[in-house]
Every structure is written in C-alpha cells, then in structure tokens.
Scaffold this motif. Structure first.
Motif, PDB file in Angstrom:
ATOM      1  N   THR A 111       3.197 -17.177   7.985  1.00  0.00           N
ATOM      2  CA  THR A 111       2.907 -16.424   6.753  1.00  0.00           C
ATOM      3  C   THR A 111       1.434 -16.067   6.673  1.00  0.00           C
ATOM      4  O   THR A 111       1.070 -14.926   6.365  1.00  0.00           O
ATOM      5  CB  THR A 111       3.325 -17.253   5.523  1.00  0.00           C
ATOM      6  N   ILE A 112       0.565 -17.025   6.963  1.00  0.00           N
ATOM      7  CA  ILE A 112      -0.880 -16.768   6.910  1.00  0.00           C
ATOM      8  C   ILE A 112      -1.281 -15.744   7.975  1.00  0.00           C
ATOM      9  O   ILE A 112      -2.086 -14.841   7.708  1.00  0.00           O
ATOM     10  CB  ILE A 112      -1.661 -18.088   7.075  1.00  0.00           C
ATOM     11  N   ALA A 113      -0.728 -15.866   9.176  1.00  0.00           N
ATOM     12  CA  ALA A 113      -1.056 -14.917  10.247  1.00  0.00           C
ATOM     13  C   ALA A 113      -0.611 -13.506   9.884  1.00  0.00           C
ATOM     14  O   ALA A 113      -1.345 -12.534  10.109  1.00  0.00           O
ATOM     15  CB  ALA A 113      -0.408 -15.363  11.555  1.00  0.00           C
ATOM     16  N   THR A 114       0.567 -13.386   9.299  1.00  0.00           N
ATOM     17  CA  THR A 114       1.063 -12.065   8.883  1.00  0.00           C
ATOM     18  C   THR A 114       0.175 -11.477   7.802  1.00  0.00           C
ATOM     19  O   THR A 114      -0.181 -10.294   7.859  1.00  0.00           O
ATOM     20  CB  THR A 114       2.518 -12.183   8.384  1.00  0.00           C
ATOM     21  N   ALA A 115      -0.192 -12.299   6.817  1.00  0.00           N
ATOM     22  CA  ALA A 115      -1.066 -11.824   5.741  1.00  0.00           C
ATOM     23  C   ALA A 115      -2.414 -11.382   6.306  1.00  0.00           C
ATOM     24  O   ALA A 115      -2.941 -10.327   5.912  1.00  0.00           O
ATOM     25  CB  ALA A 115      -1.246 -12.916   4.693  1.00  0.00           C
ATOM     26  N   ASN A 116      -2.974 -12.155   7.239  1.00  0.00           N
ATOM     27  CA  ASN A 116      -4.249 -11.772   7.849  1.00  0.00           C
ATOM     28  C   ASN A 116      -4.131 -10.486   8.646  1.00  0.00           C
ATOM     29  O   ASN A 116      -5.033  -9.656   8.625  1.00  0.00           O
ATOM     30  CB  ASN A 116      -4.766 -12.891   8.758  1.00  0.00           C
ATOM     31  N   PHE A 117      -3.023 -10.319   9.353  1.00  0.00           N
ATOM     32  CA  PHE A 117      -2.818  -9.095  10.128  1.00  0.00           C
ATOM     33  C   PHE A 117      -2.803  -7.871   9.210  1.00  0.00           C
ATOM     34  O   PHE A 117      -3.497  -6.890   9.461  1.00  0.00           O
ATOM     35  CB  PHE A 117      -1.508  -9.184  10.913  1.00  0.00           C
ATOM     36  N   PHE A 118      -2.029  -7.941   8.129  1.00  0.00           N
ATOM     37  CA  PHE A 118      -1.949  -6.798   7.219  1.00  0.00           C
ATOM     38  C   PHE A 118      -3.271  -6.589   6.487  1.00  0.00           C
ATOM     39  O   PHE A 118      -3.681  -5.451   6.239  1.00  0.00           O
ATOM     40  CB  PHE A 118      -0.791  -6.952   6.239  1.00  0.00           C
ATOM     41  N   TYR A 119      -3.977  -7.668   6.149  1.00  0.00           N
ATOM     42  CA  TYR A 119      -5.283  -7.528   5.509  1.00  0.00           C
ATOM     43  C   TYR A 119      -6.253  -6.841   6.457  1.00  0.00           C
ATOM     44  O   TYR A 119      -7.003  -5.954   6.054  1.00  0.00           O
ATOM     45  CB  TYR A 119      -5.819  -8.899   5.099  1.00  0.00           C
ATOM     46  N   PHE A 120      -6.248  -7.255   7.736  1.00  0.00           N
ATOM     47  CA  PHE A 120      -7.133  -6.633   8.708  1.00  0.00           C
ATOM     48  C   PHE A 120      -6.816  -5.148   8.855  1.00  0.00           C
ATOM     49  O   PHE A 120      -7.721  -4.320   8.895  1.00  0.00           O
ATOM     50  CB  PHE A 120      -7.015  -7.332  10.071  1.00  0.00           C
ATOM     51  N   GLN A 121      -5.527  -4.820   8.946  1.00  0.00           N
ATOM     52  CA  GLN A 121      -5.146  -3.409   9.085  1.00  0.00           C
ATOM     53  C   GLN A 121      -5.624  -2.596   7.891  1.00  0.00           C
ATOM     54  O   GLN A 121      -6.158  -1.502   8.044  1.00  0.00           O
ATOM     55  CB  GLN A 121      -3.627  -3.282   9.236  1.00  0.00           C
ATOM     56  N   THR A 122      -5.424  -3.142   6.684  1.00  0.00           N
ATOM     57  CA  THR A 122      -5.824  -2.438   5.463  1.00  0.00           C
ATOM     58  C   THR A 122      -7.332  -2.284   5.401  1.00  0.00           C
ATOM     59  O   THR A 122      -7.848  -1.189   5.110  1.00  0.00           O
ATOM     60  CB  THR A 122      -5.316  -3.204   4.224  1.00  0.00           C
ATOM     61  N   SER A 123      -8.071  -3.366   5.666  1.00  0.00           N
ATOM     62  CA  SER A 123      -9.533  -3.287   5.592  1.00  0.00           C
ATOM     63  C   SER A 123     -10.083  -2.378   6.689  1.00  0.00           C
ATOM     64  O   SER A 123     -11.049  -1.651   6.464  1.00  0.00           O
ATOM     65  CB  SER A 123     -10.150  -4.684   5.677  1.00  0.00           C
ATOM     66  N   HIS A 124      -9.480  -2.402   7.865  1.00  0.00           N
ATOM     67  CA  HIS A 124      -9.925  -1.538   8.959  1.00  0.00           C
ATOM     68  C   HIS A 124      -9.707  -0.068   8.598  1.00  0.00           C
ATOM     69  O   HIS A 124     -10.592   0.766   8.813  1.00  0.00           O
ATOM     70  CB  HIS A 124      -9.168  -1.912  10.239  1.00  0.00           C
ATOM     71  N   THR A 125      -8.555   0.229   8.036  1.00  0.00           N
ATOM     72  CA  THR A 125      -8.260   1.609   7.622  1.00  0.00           C
ATOM     73  C   THR A 125      -9.221   2.047   6.528  1.00  0.00           C
ATOM     74  O   THR A 125      -9.735   3.176   6.552  1.00  0.00           O
ATOM     75  CB  THR A 125      -6.798   1.709   7.124  1.00  0.00           C
ATOM     76  N   THR A 126      -9.493   1.179   5.571  1.00  0.00           N
ATOM     77  CA  THR A 126     -10.425   1.502   4.486  1.00  0.00           C
ATOM     78  C   THR A 126     -11.814   1.766   5.044  1.00  0.00           C
ATOM     79  O   THR A 126     -12.502   2.715   4.633  1.00  0.00           O
ATOM     80  CB  THR A 126     -10.475   0.334   3.473  1.00  0.00           C
ATOM     81  N   MET A 127     -12.254   0.942   6.001  1.00  0.00           N
ATOM     82  CA  MET A 127     -13.571   1.125   6.607  1.00  0.00           C
ATOM     83  C   MET A 127     -13.642   2.457   7.368  1.00  0.00           C
ATOM     84  O   MET A 127     -14.631   3.182   7.279  1.00  0.00           O
ATOM     85  CB  MET A 127     -13.862  -0.039   7.551  1.00  0.00           C
ATOM     86  N   LEU A 128     -12.582   2.773   8.095  1.00  0.00           N
ATOM     87  CA  LEU A 128     -12.573   4.046   8.827  1.00  0.00           C
ATOM     88  C   LEU A 128     -12.617   5.237   7.873  1.00  0.00           C
ATOM     89  O   LEU A 128     -13.328   6.224   8.129  1.00  0.00           O
ATOM     90  CB  LEU A 128     -11.328   4.134   9.714  1.00  0.00           C
ATOM     91  N   ASN A 129     -11.885   5.166   6.765  1.00  0.00           N
ATOM     92  CA  ASN A 129     -11.907   6.248   5.773  1.00  0.00           C
ATOM     93  C   ASN A 129     -13.297   6.402   5.170  1.00  0.00           C
ATOM     94  O   ASN A 129     -13.788   7.523   4.990  1.00  0.00           O
ATOM     95  CB  ASN A 129     -10.878   5.998   4.672  1.00  0.00           C
ATOM     96  N   ALA A 130     -13.957   5.278   4.844  1.00  0.00           N
ATOM     97  CA  ALA A 130     -15.308   5.335   4.284  1.00  0.00           C
ATOM     98  C   ALA A 130     -16.284   5.934   5.298  1.00  0.00           C
ATOM     99  O   ALA A 130     -17.142   6.755   4.940  1.00  0.00           O
ATOM    100  CB  ALA A 130     -15.757   3.936   3.861  1.00  0.00           C
ATOM    101  N   ALA A 131     -16.162   5.553   6.555  1.00  0.00           N
ATOM    102  CA  ALA A 131     -17.030   6.100   7.601  1.00  0.00           C
ATOM    103  C   ALA A 131     -16.787   7.600   7.778  1.00  0.00           C
ATOM    104  O   ALA A 131     -17.744   8.374   7.924  1.00  0.00           O
ATOM    105  CB  ALA A 131     -16.802   5.362   8.916  1.00  0.00           C
ATOM    106  N   ASP A 132     -15.514   7.998   7.745  1.00  0.00           N
ATOM    107  CA  ASP A 132     -15.198   9.429   7.859  1.00  0.00           C
ATOM    108  C   ASP A 132     -15.800  10.224   6.702  1.00  0.00           C
ATOM    109  O   ASP A 132     -16.354  11.309   6.901  1.00  0.00           O
ATOM    110  CB  ASP A 132     -13.685   9.646   7.899  1.00  0.00           C
TER     111      ASP A 132
END
Length: 178
Positions: A111-132
């Motif tokens: 459960t923790i690994a899944t939550a971290n995976f989705f959090y990383f994906q979301t934060s990575h996407t947010t960072m890429l959008n901000a950089a764009d």
C-alpha cells in the motif's frame, strides 16, 4: 516402605537402553506408543521438580501429560511471578501467527509503495507542467524583447539603464540628507 533413588546418570543409561529397543525405526522391537511413553517418563524423571511433584501429588502423568495444566495454586519455580504463567485461555490469542503478521506487513508495504508511486507520478507531472509554463513564458519574453529590439533599437535598453542609475543616485542623496 523403601524407595530406590535413581541418579540422573542411571536414569539416562536405562533410558538409552530402552530407547534403542523401542525406537520406531527398529523393525523387530520398535513400538511408537511405548517409545512415546518412555520419552514422557524420562522427561518426568530427569526434572527433579516434576519428579518430586509427581511423587507427592500424582499430577504430571497421563495421556496428555505434555498438555496437563498444573493444579490450582501450584506453579513450578521457573514460572513464579511470570505474567504468562496463568492458565492458558483458548478464547483469545495474545499474539498472532507469523504468517498472519507477515501478510499484514506485506499488505502495508505494498500500500505504501503504491501510494509513493502515484505521488511521484503526480508530483513529477506537476513539476514538468510548471517547467513547461516557465519555459513558455521565458520564450514569449525573449520573443518580445527581440521584436522590441528590432523596432526600437537600443534606445529602450539605454533608457532603462539610465533610469536605474538615476534611481540609485536619488536614493543615495535621500540617505545623505537624513
């Protein structure tokens, strides 16, 4: 009545002799039930506390000797004042089995690994959008600056430098007057 007192070495020697004869692996004389009874008797006789208690009270021998509870009010010396030495309760278990514990632990880790995976994906996407967005804004500013440079030449840049110098000069004068 005279009781013969056996020493541990004598008990162990007789136990070994009988164990060789009654062991279930021995085809001619082996007997599993008698061998188990022999082991039970040996364990009772070797422990001086259990032996003296059996002689005094008769408790500790029988078909369920391994599971016998001591009679009320009696606890062996090793159990005295131990919180776990009370009568075993069958209704509730204090501890869980290892397989249950490992299963629960594995579930929590997944459960923790899944939550971290989705959090990383979301934060990575947010960072890429901000950089764009930042790159797009920078590109637009650079494009506007190039266009202004073509239209107005170097005049605006020179004017900006002069204005900033004048601002510094005025601030310096105001500080001296105070």
């Amino acid at each position: 009545m005279h009781q013969e007192v056996l020493h541990k070495s004598e008990i162990k020697q007789k136990y070994r002799e009988l164990a060789k004869q009654l062991h279930p692996d021995k085809k001619q004389t082996g007997d599993l039930a008698k061998f188990q009874e022999l082991v039970q008797a040996y364990e009772l006789l070797v422990d001086p506390n259990r032996r003296s208690y059996y002689i005094k009270s008769g408790y500790g021998w029988g078909s369920n000797a391994a599971h016998d509870r001591y009679p009320p009010g009696y606890r062996p010396a090793s159990y005295t004042n131990a919180h776990w030495a009370g009568s075993p309760s069958t209704s509730s278990t204090l501890y869980t089995k290892n397989t249950t514990f490992i299963s629960i632990l594995a579930g929590i880790i997944v459960t923790i690994a899944t939550a971290n995976f989705f959090y990383f994906q979301t934060s990575h996407t947010t960072m890429l959008n901000a950089a764009d967005q930042h790159h797009f804004k920078s590109s637009q500013d650079l494009k506007r600056a190039r266009t202004e440079a073509k239209l107005f030449g170097n005049d605006r840049g020179v004017k900006r430098v002069i204005d900033s110098r004048m601002k510094q000069f005025r601030n310096k004068d105001n500080k001296e007057e105070s």
